[in-house]
Write a protein that holds these residues in place. Structure first.
Motif: not given
Length: 255
Positions: A150, A167, A170-171
């Motif tokens: 991340f 991040e 987004s994950y």
């Protein structure tokens, strides 16, 4: 809506979940539905194809063996090219996902059947399965080093408060985007087919004898749309599987 005795059916009626065997467990509805039925049909067809296709193991393959081998090699190539050689142990999962989505999409193209991949609950469950699997895989292989995923290597530490939340979000949105893409495409495609088919019948019914001539063009368009939808059905299974392979590669290599 009715036009001269022709009833225009609701294009969304085809997505309705209907109970076949009502079941309730601990206050929860776990009934066997039309969606469940076609999931079972898909699983049986996949199993039947693989069992029948690999039974003879002939040097010169027959039709079923050729189809089974083609399917195997196609998915094997996807895993090898997109997830890498280290992902080979996870081929059975990738193959199962591709075959299940592909057969679900293709079965739904047969008139009178049910497309279970047009329901978000089905596609999200598949996507959540992939998400949980790749997360556990990354944690098992890398331990706490997994969390370095991340924060991109080489990025300034000062940007951590911005990059890390981006991040992480987004994950976490992976299963959402993965499931919506499949569900939305299948639902939109089948709705479009139903609308155009209803339009053709309504036109013929409204115009009488002239309608048969006027209905030729919509019929041609319907045939083209069916061909396009078959291509979309394959493409969506392919995209779902490709993204699964990429997520597995990320879990293995952490990049």
């Amino acid at each position: 809506m009715k036009v001269r005795g022709i009833v225009a059916t609701d294009p969304l009626h085809q997505f309705r979940i209907e109970q076949i065997v009502p079941l309730h467990l601990a206050g929860h509805d776990v009934s066997f539905t039309n969606s469940s039925l076609y999931m079972v049909v898909a699983a049986v067809l996949i199993t039947g194809l693989l069992v029948a296709g690999t039974a003879s193991r002939a040097l010169v393959p027959g039709r079923l063996q050729s189809v089974a081998e083609l399917l195997y090699e196609f998915v094997s190539g996807m895993v090898r090219d997109n997830a890498g050689a280290q992902a080979r142990p996870y081929f059975p999962l990738v193959f199962s996902i591709f075959a299940f989505v592909l057969f679900g999409n293709m079965i739904g193209m047969i008139p009178g059947t049910f497309t279970f991949t047009s329901h978000i609950i089905v596609t999200f469950t598949l996507a959540a399965l992939v998400f949980v699997f790749v997360t556990l895989l990354a944690l098992i292989r890398h331990g706490f080093h997994f969390f370095s995923y991340f924060f991109p290597s080489g990025a300034p530490i000062a940007l951590a408060p911005i990059l890390i939340p981006i991040e992480v979000i987004s994950y976490l949105t992976r299963p959402v985007s993965l499931s919506i893409r499949l569900f939305a495409n299948m639902m939109a495609g089948h709705t479009m087919l139903k609308v155009f088919a209803g339009f053709t019948i309504t036109m013929i019914g409204a115009l009488g004898a002239i309608g048969w001539l006027a209905g030729v063009l919509p019929v041609v368009i319907n045939v083209a749309l069916v061909g396009f939808e078959i291509m979309v059905a394959f493409l969506q299974a392919y995209v779902f599987t490709i993204l699964t392979c990429l997520y597995i590669r990320d879990a293995i290599e952490l990049h």
